[in-house]
Design an enzyme around this catalytic site. Sequence first.
Site: not given
Length: 349
Positions: A82, A168, A166
């Site tokens: 990340s 992706n 959060y």
Amino acid sequence: MRRYLAAAVLAAVVLGTAAPAVAAVQPLQKQLDHLTTRDGLPGAVLSVREPDGTVRTLTSGTAERGTGRPMVGADARFRIASVTKPVIAAAVLDLVRQGRIELDAPVEKYAPGLLDGRPITVRQLLDHTSGLPEYVDHVDPSGPLNDRVFLRAALDADPVGPGWSYANTNYLVAGMLIEKVTGKGFRTYTRQTVLRSLDDTYWPRQDETGIRGEHAHTYGVDPLNPQSQGKKVVDTTRQPGYLFGASGGLISTPEDLNRFWQSLPASTLKTMSASTVPAADPPGARQGLGPAVVRLSCGPVWMHGGGLPGVRSLSGRDRAGRAVTLYVTGVPKDEKRLFGVFDAAMCAR
């Protein structure tokens, strides 16, 4: 596959009271050695790059279990997971600087239909306030695996939020946005812009599972390896990195990452942290556009963390321009100790 695709944003710990800064190399080396002795991690690399370009690198442990081979240095490659996100954010902000994207414009202004008409802004992608759910929680690992499938899985799921959450998915969409605006895939565009001076950083090719050049082996619980049975630690060096895409697919080196942080223009850093939102990981952090702003014992820094099975990293810079990248192989027993090494390296004066 979902566990492979999920990458950590930051160490899930809080420093609490300010830890004393480490003032010399030897105490910092001892802290690094603690990770590979008492904590049992195979290897650890810590690289510090000063604003004047001076580099100090410390290593501990082995690059490959059972060989006695010393741990690789700051010029060896690893999967940054990340920590890819600040790179994508920098590319988007470069397009903002050029006037080709507006932060508070809907994504669908530039990519009609991409988000099924949802009025999600570019800013909300970069600071994880879009409400898009984590696609890895909804993908069918037995079916086709590509960016379009991942996004469809997220859009078909219930949104999350409000506030910071959060995912992706946000950077999956940011990569698609770059392609819509520039006519180039995010891999090509970032190579030509924010990564152009970083010779050891690259995007894996499709179906490429290894790491090019010198690198350490990584060891973790591989969800795709039947030998691990969900518990056993195995060699996880070979991974489907291409699938991690804009949210976590880059392969780089500690030296290149430190140079990346130092190459960011002051105006970009200012934009990244001009309007942060409260984030829960670690507690007290504030999420900016790409990196988070985290207060260490010596003050705030821009940083991001990453994790995949067998590798864990923390990388960032302070206001003065000191950049630090730490990565370890294996499964950390104490995230707080890992974060403490990063703090000590960033704050030593």
